[in-house]
Design a protein around this motif. Structure first.
Motif, PDB file in Angstrom:
ATOM      1  N   GLN A  60       0.835  -1.202   0.000  1.00 32.63           N
ATOM      2  CA  GLN A  60       0.000   0.000   0.000  1.00 32.63           C
ATOM      3  C   GLN A  60       0.869   1.250   0.000  1.00 32.63           C
ATOM      4  OE1 GLN A  60      -2.529  -0.395   3.415  1.00 32.63           O
ATOM      5  NE2 GLN A  60      -3.967  -1.758   2.382  1.00 32.63           N
ATOM      6  N   MET A  61       1.942   1.237   0.791  1.00 36.22           N
ATOM      7  CA  MET A  61       2.831   2.402   0.825  1.00 36.22           C
ATOM      8  C   MET A  61       3.496   2.605  -0.535  1.00 36.22           C
ATOM      9  SD  MET A  61       4.519   2.088   4.611  1.00 36.22           S
ATOM     10  CE  MET A  61       5.659   3.412   4.315  1.00 36.22           C
ATOM     11  N   ASN A  62       3.925   1.516  -1.160  1.00 38.26           N
ATOM     12  CA  ASN A  62       4.548   1.634  -2.477  1.00 38.26           C
ATOM     13  C   ASN A  62       3.556   2.180  -3.503  1.00 38.26           C
ATOM     14  OD1 ASN A  62       7.001   0.687  -1.584  1.00 38.26           O
ATOM     15  ND2 ASN A  62       6.586  -1.430  -2.174  1.00 38.26           N
ATOM     16  N   ARG A  63       2.306   1.693  -3.461  1.00 38.25           N
ATOM     17  CA  ARG A  63       1.288   2.211  -4.376  1.00 38.25           C
ATOM     18  C   ARG A  63       1.051   3.689  -4.138  1.00 38.25           C
ATOM     19  NH1 ARG A  63      -3.004  -1.134  -2.809  1.00 38.25           N
ATOM     20  NH2 ARG A  63      -1.859  -3.060  -2.686  1.00 38.25           N
ATOM     21  N   GLN A  64       0.972   4.067  -2.866  1.00 39.75           N
ATOM     22  CA  GLN A  64       0.728   5.469  -2.542  1.00 39.75           C
ATOM     23  C   GLN A  64       1.901   6.339  -2.999  1.00 39.75           C
ATOM     24  OE1 GLN A  64       0.128   6.194   1.619  1.00 39.75           O
ATOM     25  NE2 GLN A  64      -0.767   8.197   1.283  1.00 39.75           N
ATOM     26  N   GLU A  65       3.116   5.865  -2.802  1.00 36.80           N
ATOM     27  CA  GLU A  65       4.283   6.625  -3.254  1.00 36.80           C
ATOM     28  C   GLU A  65       4.283   6.776  -4.772  1.00 36.80           C
ATOM     29  OE1 GLU A  65       7.765   4.741  -1.730  1.00 36.80           O
ATOM     30  OE2 GLU A  65       7.342   5.334   0.337  1.00 36.80           O
ATOM     31  N   ARG A  66       3.924   5.700  -5.485  1.00 33.71           N
ATOM     32  CA  ARG A  66       3.864   5.793  -6.941  1.00 33.71           C
ATOM     33  C   ARG A  66       2.802   6.802  -7.367  1.00 33.71           C
ATOM     34  NH1 ARG A  66       4.631   0.019  -6.940  1.00 33.71           N
ATOM     35  NH2 ARG A  66       2.376  -0.213  -6.955  1.00 33.71           N
ATOM     36  N   ASN A  67       1.647   6.778  -6.688  1.00 31.68           N
ATOM     37  CA  ASN A  67       0.585   7.731  -7.029  1.00 31.68           C
ATOM     38  C   ASN A  67       1.026   9.157  -6.757  1.00 31.68           C
ATOM     39  OD1 ASN A  67      -1.106   5.693  -7.825  1.00 31.68           O
ATOM     40  ND2 ASN A  67      -2.213   5.587  -5.892  1.00 31.68           N
ATOM     41  N   GLU A  68       1.691   9.384  -5.626  1.00 31.86           N
ATOM     42  CA  GLU A  68       2.174  10.728  -5.317  1.00 31.86           C
ATOM     43  C   GLU A  68       3.252  11.146  -6.312  1.00 31.86           C
ATOM     44  OE1 GLU A  68       3.431  10.712  -1.274  1.00 31.86           O
ATOM     45  OE2 GLU A  68       1.379  10.534  -0.496  1.00 31.86           O
ATOM     46  N   PHE A  69       4.130  10.216  -6.667  1.00 28.31           N
ATOM     47  CA  PHE A  69       5.177  10.532  -7.622  1.00 28.31           C
ATOM     48  C   PHE A  69       4.570  10.878  -8.976  1.00 28.31           C
ATOM     49  CE2 PHE A  69       8.216   9.230 -10.918  1.00 28.31           C
ATOM     50  CZ  PHE A  69       9.279  10.061 -10.577  1.00 28.31           C
ATOM     51  N   ASN A  70       3.574  10.098  -9.397  1.00 28.80           N
ATOM     52  CA  ASN A  70       2.915  10.369 -10.673  1.00 28.80           C
ATOM     53  C   ASN A  70       2.172  11.699 -10.627  1.00 28.80           C
ATOM     54  OD1 ASN A  70       3.841   8.006 -11.779  1.00 28.80           O
ATOM     55  ND2 ASN A  70       1.988   6.856 -11.318  1.00 28.80           N
ATOM     56  N   ALA A  71       1.577  12.029  -9.500  1.00 33.22           N
ATOM     57  CA  ALA A  71       0.845  13.292  -9.382  1.00 33.22           C
ATOM     58  C   ALA A  71       1.803  14.477  -9.446  1.00 33.22           C
ATOM     59  CB  ALA A  71       0.050  13.317  -8.081  1.00 33.22           C
ATOM     60  N   THR A  72       2.988  14.331  -8.872  1.00 34.28           N
ATOM     61  CA  THR A  72       3.925  15.455  -8.880  1.00 34.28           C
ATOM     62  C   THR A  72       4.652  15.569 -10.207  1.00 34.28           C
ATOM     63  OG1 THR A  72       5.645  14.071  -7.885  1.00 34.28           O
ATOM     64  CG2 THR A  72       4.274  15.402  -6.392  1.00 34.28           C
ATOM     65  N   THR A  73       4.762  14.488 -10.964  1.00 30.31           N
ATOM     66  CA  THR A  73       5.492  14.556 -12.227  1.00 30.31           C
ATOM     67  C   THR A  73       4.602  14.954 -13.391  1.00 30.31           C
ATOM     68  OG1 THR A  73       5.156  12.199 -12.595  1.00 30.31           O
ATOM     69  CG2 THR A  73       7.210  12.859 -11.516  1.00 30.31           C
ATOM     70  N   LYS A  74       3.290  14.980 -13.173  1.00 34.07           N
ATOM     71  CA  LYS A  74       2.410  15.414 -14.257  1.00 34.07           C
ATOM     72  C   LYS A  74       2.654  16.889 -14.535  1.00 34.07           C
ATOM     73  CE  LYS A  74      -1.343  12.191 -13.440  1.00 34.07           C
ATOM     74  NZ  LYS A  74      -2.725  12.048 -13.029  1.00 34.07           N
ATOM     75  N   GLU A  75       2.513  17.258 -15.787  1.00 36.32           N
ATOM     76  CA  GLU A  75       2.712  18.650 -16.144  1.00 36.32           C
ATOM     77  C   GLU A  75       1.560  19.473 -15.599  1.00 36.32           C
ATOM     78  OE1 GLU A  75       3.288  19.127 -20.311  1.00 36.32           O
ATOM     79  OE2 GLU A  75       4.662  17.442 -20.414  1.00 36.32           O
ATOM     80  N   PRO A  76       1.882  20.601 -14.992  1.00 36.24           N
ATOM     81  CA  PRO A  76       0.805  21.437 -14.462  1.00 36.24           C
ATOM     82  C   PRO A  76      -0.034  22.001 -15.604  1.00 36.24           C
ATOM     83  CG  PRO A  76       2.925  22.536 -14.244  1.00 36.24           C
ATOM     84  CD  PRO A  76       3.195  21.154 -14.747  1.00 36.24           C
ATOM     85  N   ALA A  77      -1.278  22.271 -15.300  1.00 34.55           N
ATOM     86  CA  ALA A  77      -2.169  22.837 -16.319  1.00 34.55           C
ATOM     87  C   ALA A  77      -1.600  24.177 -16.767  1.00 34.55           C
ATOM     88  CB  ALA A  77      -3.566  23.008 -15.739  1.00 34.55           C
ATOM     89  N   SER A  78      -1.776  24.481 -18.044  1.00 36.65           N
ATOM     90  CA  SER A  78      -1.207  25.729 -18.561  1.00 36.65           C
ATOM     91  C   SER A  78      -1.881  26.913 -17.874  1.00 36.65           C
ATOM     92  CB  SER A  78      -1.409  25.807 -20.077  1.00 36.65           C
ATOM     93  OG  SER A  78      -2.793  25.737 -20.375  1.00 36.65           O
ATOM     94  N   LYS A  79      -1.064  27.834 -17.452  1.00 35.77           N
ATOM     95  CA  LYS A  79      -1.570  29.015 -16.753  1.00 35.77           C
ATOM     96  C   LYS A  79      -2.098  30.009 -17.788  1.00 35.77           C
ATOM     97  CE  LYS A  79       1.669  28.540 -12.963  1.00 35.77           C
ATOM     98  NZ  LYS A  79       2.755  29.141 -12.227  1.00 35.77           N
ATOM     99  N   PRO A  80      -3.174  30.670 -17.439  1.00 37.93           N
ATOM    100  CA  PRO A  80      -3.695  31.660 -18.387  1.00 37.93           C
ATOM    101  C   PRO A  80      -2.706  32.811 -18.545  1.00 37.93           C
ATOM    102  CG  PRO A  80      -4.913  31.732 -16.324  1.00 37.93           C
ATOM    103  CD  PRO A  80      -3.978  30.565 -16.251  1.00 37.93           C
TER     104      PRO A  80
END
Length: 78
Positions: free
Chosen positions: A46-66
Motif C-alpha cells: 500500500q505504501m509503495n502504491r501510494q508513493e507511486r501515485n504521489e510521484f505520478n501526481a507530482t510529475t504530471k505537467e501542471p495545467a497551462s496558466k492563463p
C-alpha cells in the motif's frame, strides 16, 4: 510395580505436556508470525502504491496558466 506405575505416569504427563501444551503454542506462534508478515507485506504494498501515485501526481505537467491577456477583471455589482 510401583516404580513402573510411576514411570508410566511420568510418561503420560510428558505426553500431555507435549501434545496439549507445547505443540498448540508452537502452532499458534507460527500462525501469528505468518499473519504479521502478511500484514507487513500488505502495508508495504500500500505504501509503495501510494508513493507511486504521489510521484505520478507530482510529475504530471501542471495545467497551462492563463496568459495576462486572458484575465478578465471582476467588478462587484451593487
Amino acid at each position: 510395580m510401583l516404580k513402573v506405575l510411576f514411570e508410566l505416569f511420568l510418561l503420560y504427563m510428558l505426553y500431555k505436556l507435549i501434545f496439549d501444551f507445547i505443540i498448540p503454542i508452537y502452532n499458534t506462534t507460527k500462525q501469528v508470525k505468518q499473519k504479521v508478515n502478511e500484514m507487513q507485506r500488505n502495508v508495504n504494498e500500500q505504501m509503495n502504491r501510494q508513493e507511486r501515485n504521489e510521484f505520478n501526481a507530482t510529475t504530471k505537467e501542471p495545467a497551462s496558466k492563463p496568459k495576462g491577456d486572458d484575465y478578465i477583471e471582476f467588478e462587484e455589482v451593487k
